[in-house]
Design a protein around this motif. Structure first.
Motif, mmCIF file in Angstrom:
data_model
loop_
_atom_site.group_PDB
_atom_site.id
_atom_site.type_symbol
_atom_site.label_atom_id
_atom_site.label_comp_id
_atom_site.label_asym_id
_atom_site.label_seq_id
_atom_site.Cartn_x
_atom_site.Cartn_y
_atom_site.Cartn_z
ATOM 1 N N THR A 1 0.819 -1.209 0.000
ATOM 2 C CA THR A 1 0.000 0.000 0.000
ATOM 3 C C THR A 1 0.854 1.261 0.000
ATOM 4 O OG1 THR A 1 -1.682 -1.213 1.216
ATOM 5 C CG2 THR A 1 -1.906 1.169 1.177
ATOM 6 N N PHE A 2 1.942 1.248 0.754
ATOM 7 C CA PHE A 2 2.803 2.428 0.797
ATOM 8 C C PHE A 2 3.399 2.710 -0.576
ATOM 9 C CE2 PHE A 2 6.985 4.471 1.506
ATOM 10 C CZ PHE A 2 6.517 5.688 2.008
ATOM 11 N N ALA A 3 3.821 1.651 -1.278
ATOM 12 C CA ALA A 3 4.403 1.820 -2.615
ATOM 13 C C ALA A 3 3.375 2.412 -3.572
ATOM 14 C CB ALA A 3 4.929 0.491 -3.142
ATOM 15 N N ALA B 1 3.566 6.060 -5.324
ATOM 16 C CA ALA B 1 3.486 6.188 -6.780
ATOM 17 C C ALA B 1 2.410 7.200 -7.184
ATOM 18 C CB ALA B 1 3.220 4.834 -7.430
ATOM 19 N N ILE B 2 1.283 7.190 -6.494
ATOM 20 C CA ILE B 2 0.219 8.161 -6.779
ATOM 21 C C ILE B 2 0.708 9.572 -6.470
ATOM 22 C CG2 ILE B 2 -2.062 8.993 -6.035
ATOM 23 C CD1 ILE B 2 -2.794 5.981 -5.636
ATOM 24 N N LEU B 3 1.346 9.730 -5.311
ATOM 25 C CA LEU B 3 1.874 11.039 -4.925
ATOM 26 C C LEU B 3 2.915 11.529 -5.935
ATOM 27 C CD1 LEU B 3 1.913 13.301 -2.815
ATOM 28 C CD2 LEU B 3 3.659 11.998 -1.591
ATOM 29 N N ALA B 4 3.788 10.629 -6.366
ATOM 30 C CA ALA B 4 4.806 10.998 -7.359
ATOM 31 C C ALA B 4 4.165 11.385 -8.689
ATOM 32 C CB ALA B 4 5.797 9.854 -7.555
#
Length: 146
Positions: free
Chosen positions: A3-5, A9-12
């Motif tokens: 989930t963190f990854a 990725a969404i934030l990036a």
């Protein structure tokens, strides 16, 4: 699923789109190469501080320097990406720049997966994935229309 990854990725992805708009403005004000140099230097300092805080050491620099030279090419690819968004964003628009960049990334990612390049696991290129890439490429082309 990590989930963190996924969240990272969404934030990036969100940051990447904003980066196009911000870097193109900086490039318009100080010149593309000045903006590129400044952003790259600031990134290097911030990454060094992050490394120091997280690892309590700067040994990561030496560790990376001891890796095969071809792995260093990632830094040149990052430079190309930042140069491109700085130049292209104000000339073709943020949406078109992001669309073309993502379409290119997805196409290259599919090739890397398909052939297991750079030590990646081989993942077949089935028609749904190929269709997705084609539709994204078409969207990128359409985003050039004003």
């Amino acid at each position: 699923m990590n989930t963190f990854a996924v969240a990272l990725a969404i934030l990036a992805g969100l940051a990447g789109a904003a980066q196009v708009a911000v870097m193109s403005q900086l490039g318009d004000r100080v010149g593309v190469l000045g903006a590129l140099a400044f952003a790259t230097a600031l990134t290097a300092v911030a990454a060094g501080v992050l490394l120091l805080v997280a690892k309590q050491s700067l040994d990561g620099y030496a560790d990376a320097a001891r890796q095969p030279v071809w792995l260093w090419s990632a830094a040149l690819m990052s430079l190309l990406i930042v140069l491109t968004i700085t130049y292209s964003g104000s000339r073709i628009g943020t949406a078109a720049t992001v669309g073309i960049l993502i379409a290119g990334q997805l196409a290259m990612g599919a090739l890397i997966d398909r052939f297991g390049l750079f030590g990646s696991e081989q993942i077949p290129l089935h028609w749904p994935r190929a269709l997705g890439i084609a539709l994204l490429a078409a969207g990128a082309v359409l985003s050039l229309k004003r």
